[in-house]
Design an enzyme around this catalytic site. Structure first.
Site, short mmCIF file in Angstrom:
data_model
loop_
_atom_site.label_atom_id
_atom_site.label_comp_id
_atom_site.label_asym_id
_atom_site.label_seq_id
_atom_site.Cartn_x
_atom_site.Cartn_y
_atom_site.Cartn_z
N TYR A 109 -11.94 -3.61 -3.02
CA TYR A 109 -12.45 -3.28 -1.72
C TYR A 109 -13.88 -3.21 -1.64
CZ TYR A 109 -7.76 -3.11 0.46
OH TYR A 109 -6.35 -2.87 0.92
N ASN B 62 -1.57 -0.72 7.82
CA ASN B 62 -1.25 -1.99 7.30
C ASN B 62 -0.87 -2.05 6.27
OD1 ASN B 62 -3.00 -1.75 5.93
ND2 ASN B 62 -3.67 -3.27 7.21
N HIS C 235 -1.53 -5.32 2.03
CA HIS C 235 -2.89 -6.27 1.12
C HIS C 235 -2.32 -8.00 0.43
CE1 HIS C 235 -6.42 -7.78 -0.43
NE2 HIS C 235 -5.72 -7.92 -1.79
N LYS D 280 0.53 -1.27 0.40
CA LYS D 280 0.14 0.28 -0.08
C LYS D 280 1.14 1.17 0.55
CE LYS D 280 -3.47 -2.31 1.85
NZ LYS D 280 -3.98 -2.99 3.50
N GLU E 64 -9.19 -9.80 -7.19
CA GLU E 64 -8.01 -9.35 -8.21
C GLU E 64 -6.85 -9.21 -8.83
OE1 GLU E 64 -6.56 -9.26 -3.81
OE2 GLU E 64 -8.97 -9.51 -2.91
P1 GTP Z 1 -6.44 -6.58 3.38
O1 GTP Z 1 -5.51 -7.66 2.87
O2 GTP Z 1 -5.74 -5.12 2.80
O3 GTP Z 1 -7.55 -6.64 2.18
O4 GTP Z 1 -6.54 -6.62 4.85
P2 GTP Z 1 -7.41 -7.40 5.32
O5 GTP Z 1 -7.48 -8.44 4.64
O6 GTP Z 1 -6.47 -8.27 6.70
O7 GTP Z 1 -8.36 -7.33 5.85
P3 GTP Z 1 -9.74 -6.25 5.47
O8 GTP Z 1 -10.04 -6.89 4.19
O9 GTP Z 1 -10.60 -6.92 6.22
O10 GTP Z 1 -9.73 -4.82 5.56
C1 GTP Z 1 -9.07 -4.58 4.52
C2 GTP Z 1 -7.92 -3.08 4.73
O11 GTP Z 1 -8.80 -2.52 5.61
C3 GTP Z 1 -7.54 -3.16 5.97
O12 GTP Z 1 -6.47 -3.84 5.64
C4 GTP Z 1 -7.14 -2.39 6.65
O13 GTP Z 1 -6.01 -0.81 5.80
C5 GTP Z 1 -8.80 -1.55 6.35
N1 GTP Z 1 -9.01 -2.29 8.18
C6 GTP Z 1 -9.96 -2.45 8.66
N2 GTP Z 1 -10.07 -2.87 9.19
C7 GTP Z 1 -10.19 -1.61 9.56
C8 GTP Z 1 -10.67 -0.77 11.03
O14 GTP Z 1 -11.08 -1.04 11.49
N3 GTP Z 1 -10.21 1.16 10.20
C9 GTP Z 1 -9.44 1.29 9.44
N4 GTP Z 1 -9.28 2.64 9.22
N5 GTP Z 1 -9.27 0.71 8.68
C10 GTP Z 1 -9.57 -0.85 8.43
MG MG Z 2 -8.74 -8.56 3.17
#
Ligand code: GTP
Ligand code: MG
Length: 153
Positions: A49, A114, A117, A9, A128
């Site tokens: 997303y 974080n 992805h 990212k 994707e």
């Molecule tokens: P990705 O690999 O990025 O898809 O992350 P993930 O699969 O571990 O988590 P998820 O798909 O549920 O969420 C996608 C992204 O949304 C996360 O990696 C974070 O960058 C963001 N995100 C998820 N939960 C939160 C939250 O509670 N607050 C914020 N600010 N961002 C969030």
């Molecule tokens: Mg995810």
């Protein structure tokens, strides 16, 4: 063969973490079959997303991915179990829960920044990869030393 979509990212790019991310996937034994720097359009980020579109952080997530302050480094990695193993190398979504030794556990603090992805299932990986890459941007190539990575059984 199994493939997954991994994306550094903009915060990861900005912070100079690409080399380490690539190193971890390479040293595990995975093969890089596509890579490019890209500032995604809003449409691309929203589609990527789309499962999260009702979440309160969705708008912020899309602005973070599309700001252009630094590109996303989009990659496709290939190898046995790479979807699940990629998620293990990356670690938990919230860096507070990500174990030390994982990418998020070692390099970040906030769930909203974080750094990386990874596809969470075979279906998301297919979706994707085709969303971020054209067919001609993904390369079929063989590791000369594949026999040292994989047994027959
Ligand atoms: P990705 O690999 O990025 O898809 O992350 P993930 O699969 O571990 O988590 P998820 O798909 O549920 O969420 C996608 C992204 O949304 C996360 O990696 C974070 O960058 C963001 N995100 C998820 N939960 C939160 C939250 O509670 N607050 C914020 N600010 N961002 C969030
Ligand atoms: Mg995810």
């Amino acid at each position: 063969v199994e493939r997954t979509f991994i994306a550094l990212k903009p915060d990861g790019t900005q912070r100079g973490l690409l080399g380490d991310v690539i190193k971890r996937f390479e040293q595990k034994g995975y093969k890089l079959v596509a890579i490019k720097a890209i500032v995604p359009s809003r449409a691309l980020a929203e589609k990527h997303y789309e499962d999260l579109k009702t979440r309160p952080f969705f708008k912020g997530l899309v602005s973070y991915m599309t700001s252009g302050a630094a590109p996303v480094i989009a990659m496709v990695w290939e190898g046995k179990d790479v979807i699940r193993q990629g998620r293990r190398l990356i670690g938990a979504t919230n860096p507070l829960e990500a174990q030390p030794g994982t990418i998020r556990g070692d390099y970040c603090i906030s769930v909203g920044r974080n750094i990386i992805h990874g596809s969470d299932s075979f279906e998301s990986a297919e979706k994707e990869i085709s969303l971020w890459f054209g067919k001609s941007e993904v390369y079929d190539w063989q590791y000369g030393n594949a026999e040292w990575l994989y047994a027959d059984n």
